[in-house]
Design an enzyme around this catalytic site. Structure first.
Site, PDB file in Angstrom:
ATOM      1  N   ILE A   1     -24.385  -2.630  -5.517  1.00 11.95           N
ATOM      2  CA  ILE A   1     -25.183  -2.828  -6.736  1.00 11.95           C
ATOM      3  C   ILE A   1     -24.777  -4.131  -7.411  1.00 11.95           C
ATOM      4  O   ILE A   1     -23.642  -4.601  -7.288  1.00 11.95           O
ATOM      5  CB  ILE A   1     -25.056  -1.639  -7.723  1.00 11.95           C
ATOM      6  CG1 ILE A   1     -23.641  -1.510  -8.271  1.00 11.95           C
ATOM      7  CG2 ILE A   1     -25.499  -0.339  -7.072  1.00 11.95           C
ATOM      8  CD1 ILE A   1     -23.590  -0.668  -9.529  1.00 11.95           C
TER       9      ILE A   1
ATOM     10  N   ILE B   1     -18.267  -1.097  -5.668  1.00 11.41           N
ATOM     11  CA  ILE B   1     -19.059  -2.214  -5.165  1.00 11.41           C
ATOM     12  C   ILE B   1     -20.212  -1.745  -4.291  1.00 11.41           C
ATOM     13  O   ILE B   1     -20.942  -2.550  -3.731  1.00 11.41           O
ATOM     14  CB  ILE B   1     -18.178  -3.231  -4.379  1.00 11.41           C
ATOM     15  CG1 ILE B   1     -17.510  -2.554  -3.177  1.00 11.41           C
ATOM     16  CG2 ILE B   1     -17.142  -3.871  -5.302  1.00 11.41           C
ATOM     17  CD1 ILE B   1     -16.932  -3.556  -2.202  1.00 11.41           C
ATOM     18  N   GLU B   2     -20.374  -0.445  -4.166  1.00  8.71           N
ATOM     19  CA  GLU B   2     -21.538   0.040  -3.418  1.00  8.71           C
ATOM     20  C   GLU B   2     -22.523   0.705  -4.380  1.00  8.71           C
ATOM     21  O   GLU B   2     -23.220   0.013  -5.108  1.00  8.71           O
ATOM     22  CB  GLU B   2     -21.091   0.953  -2.270  1.00  8.71           C
ATOM     23  CG  GLU B   2     -20.328   0.137  -1.199  1.00  8.71           C
ATOM     24  CD  GLU B   2     -19.892   0.956  -0.004  1.00  8.71           C
ATOM     25  OE1 GLU B   2     -20.727   1.671   0.567  1.00  8.71           O
ATOM     26  OE2 GLU B   2     -18.699   0.877   0.356  1.00  8.71           O
ATOM     27  N   MET B   3     -22.510   2.024  -4.479  1.00  9.82           N
ATOM     28  CA  MET B   3     -23.481   2.665  -5.364  1.00  9.82           C
ATOM     29  C   MET B   3     -22.915   2.924  -6.758  1.00  9.82           C
ATOM     30  O   MET B   3     -23.676   3.138  -7.705  1.00  9.82           O
ATOM     31  CB  MET B   3     -23.981   3.955  -4.732  1.00  9.82           C
ATOM     32  CG  MET B   3     -24.824   3.656  -3.500  1.00  9.82           C
ATOM     33  SD  MET B   3     -24.999   5.078  -2.458  1.00  9.82           S
ATOM     34  CE  MET B   3     -26.764   5.085  -2.240  1.00  9.82           C
TER      35      MET B   3
END
Lengths: 362, 549
Positions: free
Chosen positions: A116, A158-160
């Protein structure tokens, strides 16, 4: 006197019949040696049955994928919906499918994943196809199951970068989602149900009937002459020592750079380069990664954990150099790449609108 | 029957409660047995899988083309069994607190083993490749200067692979050293070949050592021993537990049997009791009927006897009067005798005096009438008038009639008899049976006569009073009165103050019975200074009529 006797007999009869019934019941319950086992035994039975029914495992270095998935189609359908649902990320910008592109070999063409707000991840996205056949999940193998794996990207900042509370709060606004869950899960919309549905969908993502699988099943003509040559080289060079088993990889850990320093040659240092060491903190686990599956490998460029290798040819060459201590000639590389292309299977049934291979879907 | 029923209900309640709790215990024991089965099955699985993993490791070492999928599957299944055991051990943490501890040590060892297996797999793959490659490299060395050294190196490496002892390792390192220093290295192809040989030898040395370490961990007895310890712990507990549950079952069975026996005997007793009761009831009914019959018979007899007695008492009263009656009749007879003698004399003398004759005959006739009257009275008295209908009779006449056969007796003994009737009650017509009333009066007169014998001034007074509804007739005498001690007894049958043989003791009681039968009463006036008996008779007692008992 006669009626009295009759009454007496009747009374005795009723008393005796009650006693007899009770006695028989008690006797039956006492003498029954085999306990009436409940769900536990059923589970065990199913387990044993599953083991006995599973495809034979010891057929040399490889075995073909099962032709059919054991996933529950209803749950898988719901799981697909969730897999493509952007509400599973904090700012509703990403779904699982954003990185695990279902029509791009279950991965993407980026070097490393983008989370994201455009945050760049440290590792290349592994494919979601056939992931159930990997003995562990993630490059460093930190998740033992798909259920565990889901927690990773969901919570990774750092992902969802979200949480189940947030996700469920969002999903609860959606009447359709609640209805769907109520239909399938006794618990209804619940963290466990969401995970289960997604896992069930992921289990449906198998790519059966690749040319190599057909070859393994006895169809000698399934591989082209070059592919056959590539297969022989794959075997004799020793690739098979790690890329083996049902998933042609994904059943062991291996250290990267056995015969040469891959990282020195590449330059730079990423924390993710430490691999399994990040999980176990054992010195010997430094630069150790889960061996990736080579199924559908032609669709999942770029390669390696860092996504630093853009082509399959280069990947084969580097693997030979750093893992096997060989410098391959171009012909060998080409043959092996041809063979690797034979590992591309059919598009998973749950994604098929038109029958085709995972390749054709592109 | 009521307490029986409630006790029966209580009994049944207790029975059901016991049987219910029994089945609950049984169900629990069965559940325990089920979980026992699962636990044992998981222990068994863990042990088998452990063995299988060891076999796989040994097999991998011997065969080159073996894949690791079965090891992965075994590992996963063993993890599953471990999870199950962990879950189950927490459910019985109260009964067996040592089990989770024991299991934890197994889990720890198992995890170590799992890691060792992973290491083994990785190192074995590397080793296998390098060994394979080394053989092909050695073949490349044919016909070169380093052929011998390469051959020596390969030989020592293979020896080391077969038996990884420090000596063999030293040999490998030594041979590698020789090869590195061998002449002819200037040639690039040979240098490259030697480098490759050295690289893979080093890889082999490293991997072999690492694989050896992992193998030792994998094949050590630690894991199965830890598992066996945990299993033994569980097994001894479960044996004890199953023994206990057997005891519970036995106990339960015994209780059930006792309850059934108790239930049967209870019903049996109830049955017997009710049967007995039925018999008793029937006997009782028979007895009652018999007694009732007997009683009615006795009553009948009694009534007959009483009738006889009443008659007897009447006769006795008459008997008492007998003397008087004789006198009564004697006097007129004497008059008749005297007059008839006078008439005889006159006939003999021939001296007929018309007037005298008429007078004499008239006297004889009158006197005869009087005798006839007495006899008539006596006959009337003696007959049993009990069943006669009530007829209106003037009391004065009854008194007169009664006096007709006792007047002489009174006057001869100097007993004055007075009848006081100021209200003219004597002429009132009272519904009664005159025979019976006469009997009452005769009794009273007799008693009074006897009573007066002891006194100087002898008199008997009869007093008649009209009480509007009834007529009161009292007989008072000059006697000494009745002692208060016996006052209560005088009306009782067979009570008498007279000498033996003189009285029957029935007079007053019979008289009272007659008075009651007429709806009236006979009582002793205790307030009177003299002995005074009061007979009250209602004027109209058609409603109060009842037959004399």
């Amino acid at each position: 006197m006669k009626t009295e006797l009759k009454l007496k007999i009747r009374n005795y009869f009723s008393v005796f019949s009650i006693c007899l019934a009770t006695a028989i019941y008690i006797l039956f319950r006492f003498t029954s040696q085999v306990p009436t086992l409940g769900a536990e035994k059923e589970k065990l039975k199913q387990q044993i049955f599953a083991i006995s029914q599973s495809e034979p495992l010891r057929t040399g270095a490889f075995s073909p994928l099962p032709k059919h998935t054991s996933a529950n189609p209803e749950k898988a359908r719901l799981g697909k919906m969730l897999f493509e649902d952007k509400r599973l990320s904090k700012d509703d910008s990403l779904s699982c499918a954003s990185c695990h592109d279902l029509y791009h070999g279950g991965a993407n063409s980026l070097k490393t994943a983008v989370g994201i707000r455009g945050q760049i991840g440290e590792v290349n996205t592994p494919t979601v196809f056939n992931s159930q056949f990997n003995f562990r999940q993630f490059w460093d193998g930190r998740a033992a199951s798909l259920n565990e794996q889901i927690e990773g990207p969901i919570h990774s900042p750092i992902e969802m970068a979200t949480s189940w509370t947030e996700i469920l709060a969002k999903l609860e606004q959606d009447k359709r989602v609640i209805e769907e869950f109520d239909k399938i899960y006794p618990k209804g919309l619940h963290r466990e149900s969401v995970i289960d549905a997604i896992v069930e969908f992921e289990k449906s993502l198998i790519t059966p009937n690749s040319a190599f699988d057909q070859f393994l099943r006895g169809d000698a003509s399934a591989l082209s002459a070059r592919q056959l040559a590539g297969y022989q080289k794959f075997d004799t060079l020793g690739c098979v020592a790690c890329h083996q088993g049902r998933n042609i990889g994904g059943n062991m850990f291996q250290s990267l750079g056995i015969a040469g320093d891959y990282f020195k040659a590449r330059g730079g240092f990423l924390n993710s380069d430490l691999g399994r060491y990040n999980v176990t903190k054992r010195e010997q686990d430094k630069y150790v990664f889960r061996v990736p599956s080579l199924r559908n490998v032609e669709l999942t460029a770029p390669y390696f954990h860092d996504g630093a290798v853009p082509t399959l040819e280069e990947a084969v060459r580097k693997m030979a150099k750093y893992q096997l201590g060989r410098n391959l000639v171009a012909e060998d590389v080409e043959d092996i790449v041809e063979f690797l292309k034979a590992l591309t299977g059919q598009l998973p049934v749950s994604l098929q609108s038109v029958r085709g291979t995972a390749n054709e879907a592109q | 029957m009521k307490p029986n029923r409630s006790s029966l209900l209580a009994f049944l309640g207790v029975l059901f409660l016991l049987v219910g709790s029994g089945f609950y215990l049984l169900q629990k024991a069965e559940d325990d047995l089920a979980s026992d089965f699962i636990v044992k099955e998981n222990f068994r699985q863990a042990l088998i899988l452990d063995q299988s993993l060891n076999e796989n490791v040994l097999r991998s070492r011997s065969f080159v083309s073996e894949n690791y999928d079965s090891m992965v599957a075994d590992s996963e299944l063993n993890d599953h069994a471990s999870d199950e055991l962990r879950r189950l051990s927490t459910t019985m943490i109260e009964d067996l607190p040592e089990l989770p501890v024991q299991l934890e040590s197994y889990f720890r060892l198992w995890n170590e083993k799992k890691m060792a297996i992973e290491d083994f797999k990785a190192k074995h793959s590397v080793l296998r490749n390098s060994l394979k490659y080394l053989s092909t490299l050695e073949l490349q060395a044919e016909g070169t200067e380093v052929e011998h050294q390469a051959h020596q190196l390969l030989f020592s490496v293979l020896s080391f692979n077969l038996s990884p002892t420090p000596n063999h390792e030293k040999q490998v390192v030594h041979n590698l050293g020789i090869l590195m220093k061998a002449p002819g290295q200037k040639k690039t192809s040979t240098a490259e070949f030697v480098d490759s040989l050295a690289l893979h030898t080093k890889i082999i040395l490293r991997s072999l050592r690492d694989r050896e370490t992992s193998e030792k961990i994998i094949l050590s007895r630690q894991v199965p021993e830890a598992l066996a310890r945990a299993e033994n712990l569980y097994h001894s507990w479960s044996t004890q537990n199953s023994r206990n549950s057997t005891y519970i079952k036995l106990l339960l069975g015994t209780v059930c049997v006792i309850l059934i026996v108790a239930l049967i005997s209870f019903f049996r007793r109830l049955q017997m009791a009710s049967a007995e009761l039925t018999v008793l009831n029937r006997d009782l009914e028979l007895k009652v009927t018999k007694r009732t019959e007997e009683l009615s018979h006795t009553l009948q007899e009694l009534a007959q006897k009483q009738q006889v007695l009443v008659q007897a008492s009447k006769m006795s009263a008459l008997g008492e009067m007998a003397g008087g009656v004789a006198h009564e009749i004697n006097t007129p007879l004497a008059v008749i005798q005297m007059r008839s003698e006078q008439v005889q004399d006159m006939i003999n003398d021939g001296d007929f005096d018309q007037g005298f004759l008429t007078e004499a005959l008239e006297s004889i006739r009158e006197t005869s009438f009087r005798i006839a009257k007495i006899v008539n009275g006596l006959r009337m008295f003696s007959r049993n008038g009990e069943r006669d209908p009530l007829q209106p009779v003037a009391l004065g006449k009854v008194i007169d009639d009664t006096f007709s056969f006792c007047r002489e007796r009174f006057t001869n003994n100097g007993v004055r008899l007075e009848i006081v009737d100021e209200s003219g009650a004597g002429s009132l017509l009272i519904p009664c049976r005159p025979t019976e009333i006469s009997q009452v009066l005769l009794n009273l007169f007799n008693n009074s006569y006897d009573a007066t014998q002891s006194s100087q001034d002898k008199w008997v007074q009869i007093h008649l009073v009209d009480l509007r509804e009834s007529v009161e007739l009292s007989v008072t005498d000059s006697g000494a009165g009745i002692s208060p001690l016996i006052r209560e007894k005088i009306m009782q049958p067979f009570f008498t103050t007279k000498e033996v043989g003189k009285g029957t003791g029935l007079g007053l009681s019979v008289s009272q019975g007659i008075a009651h039968a007429h709806g009236g009463s006979l009582r002793l006036d205790e307030n009177s200074p003299h002995t005074r008996f009061v007979l009250t008779l209602p004027k109209d007692r058609s409603e109060q009529f009842r037959p004399a008992a």
